[in-house]
Enzyme design. Sequence first.
Site, PDB file in Angstrom:
ATOM      1  N   ASP A 275     -28.382 -19.341   3.580  1.00  0.00           N
ATOM      2  CA  ASP A 275     -28.083 -19.136   4.902  1.00  0.00           C
ATOM      3  C   ASP A 275     -29.211 -19.962   5.801  1.00  0.00           C
ATOM      4  O   ASP A 275     -30.381 -19.356   5.803  1.00  0.00           O
ATOM      5  CB  ASP A 275     -28.135 -17.524   5.496  1.00  0.00           C
ATOM      6  CG  ASP A 275     -27.868 -17.433   6.752  1.00  0.00           C
ATOM      7  OD1 ASP A 275     -27.682 -18.258   7.532  1.00  0.00           O
ATOM      8  OD2 ASP A 275     -27.757 -16.210   7.064  1.00  0.00           O
TER       9      ASP A 275
ATOM     10  N   ASN B  21     -26.155 -31.171   9.660  1.00  0.00           N
ATOM     11  CA  ASN B  21     -24.688 -31.157   9.885  1.00  0.00           C
ATOM     12  C   ASN B  21     -24.209 -29.580  10.277  1.00  0.00           C
ATOM     13  O   ASN B  21     -23.325 -29.516  11.081  1.00  0.00           O
ATOM     14  CB  ASN B  21     -23.759 -31.879   8.967  1.00  0.00           C
ATOM     15  CG  ASN B  21     -22.405 -31.689   9.126  1.00  0.00           C
ATOM     16  OD1 ASN B  21     -21.711 -32.150  10.035  1.00  0.00           O
ATOM     17  ND2 ASN B  21     -21.805 -30.911   8.210  1.00  0.00           N
TER      18      ASN B  21
ATOM     19  N   TYR C  93     -23.096 -23.282  22.491  1.00  0.00           N
ATOM     20  CA  TYR C  93     -23.007 -24.608  21.607  1.00  0.00           C
ATOM     21  C   TYR C  93     -23.457 -25.798  22.476  1.00  0.00           C
ATOM     22  O   TYR C  93     -24.337 -26.584  22.000  1.00  0.00           O
ATOM     23  CB  TYR C  93     -21.472 -24.754  21.414  1.00  0.00           C
ATOM     24  CG  TYR C  93     -21.117 -25.821  20.619  1.00  0.00           C
ATOM     25  CD1 TYR C  93     -21.427 -26.056  19.270  1.00  0.00           C
ATOM     26  CD2 TYR C  93     -20.527 -27.080  20.956  1.00  0.00           C
ATOM     27  CE1 TYR C  93     -21.226 -27.188  18.205  1.00  0.00           C
ATOM     28  CE2 TYR C  93     -20.338 -28.032  20.385  1.00  0.00           C
ATOM     29  CZ  TYR C  93     -20.593 -28.138  18.963  1.00  0.00           C
ATOM     30  OH  TYR C  93     -20.423 -29.274  18.160  1.00  0.00           O
TER      31      TYR C  93
ATOM     32  N   LYS D 258     -26.581 -28.078  21.361  1.00  0.00           N
ATOM     33  CA  LYS D 258     -26.671 -29.594  20.906  1.00  0.00           C
ATOM     34  C   LYS D 258     -27.426 -30.426  21.968  1.00  0.00           C
ATOM     35  O   LYS D 258     -27.720 -31.419  21.404  1.00  0.00           O
ATOM     36  CB  LYS D 258     -24.958 -29.996  21.014  1.00  0.00           C
ATOM     37  CG  LYS D 258     -24.228 -29.533  19.962  1.00  0.00           C
ATOM     38  CD  LYS D 258     -24.790 -29.756  18.376  1.00  0.00           C
ATOM     39  CE  LYS D 258     -23.640 -29.152  17.454  1.00  0.00           C
ATOM     40  NZ  LYS D 258     -24.263 -29.766  16.041  1.00  0.00           N
TER      41      LYS D 258
END
Length: 253
Positions: free
Chosen positions: A63, A91, A157, A161
């Site tokens: 994890d 990734n 998100y 990013k």
Amino acid sequence: MTHLLDGQTALVTGASGGIGRTIARRLAAEGAAVVLHCRTAVAAARETAAAIGDDRAIVVQGDLGDEQTCHRIVREAAEWGGGRLTALVNNAAVQPVQPLPGMTAADWRAVVDTDLTSVFACTQAAAELMRTQPDGGTITHIASIEATHPAPGHAHYSAAKAAVVMHARAAALEYGPFGIRVNTVSPGLIDREGLSESWPEGVRRWQEAVPTGRLGTPQDVANAVVFLASPLASWISGHNLVVDGGVSARPTW
């Protein structure tokens, strides 16, 4: 026959999903030995490793929300690589859809810890090893065009990013003197099984907007990763390579 990545050992996080799996296979096709990380989808990661070849790929599990696990995974990858790790591909990510009103701090952290903090921890661990290698190494983060073009329901998100893109630039600045190049790849909408059925309106809008007329594929992302990890990109660092078919060039007015 020589390949772009002959002699390299690469670690790909989140390598059990469509993009991660394709990145791993593409790196291997260019000559790299590949360590595939997964959190729970061990069977899928092992299937990809077996397709690459048991002598050229292994699976590590953990994890990435835990800092020590990030360091352990990097250490295990390097040990399998004979003490060397030449490429890291960050990734692993999650992308839940949740409106910003009503989002809790716990909801926010669940995304940020996976999508951003793991990038910090894995990069730090890999760079500490790479800086001792004569040829340094490469680190590539998978970001998103949502770093600059947020979508509704993706506040956590998109913010994560955007930070990933800036982290790569900062890391390129600080690790560059040690021969370590750090870049990001920012994909647009990448096709996957069932996407057209589950989100037909979104796919239609994308296809109408994108100059090249199609969705992206995992192979498109993997090709960009191979390029950045290869000697062809030896003077490229701190760069965000957008892989979106040109949709970001479309006027918004």
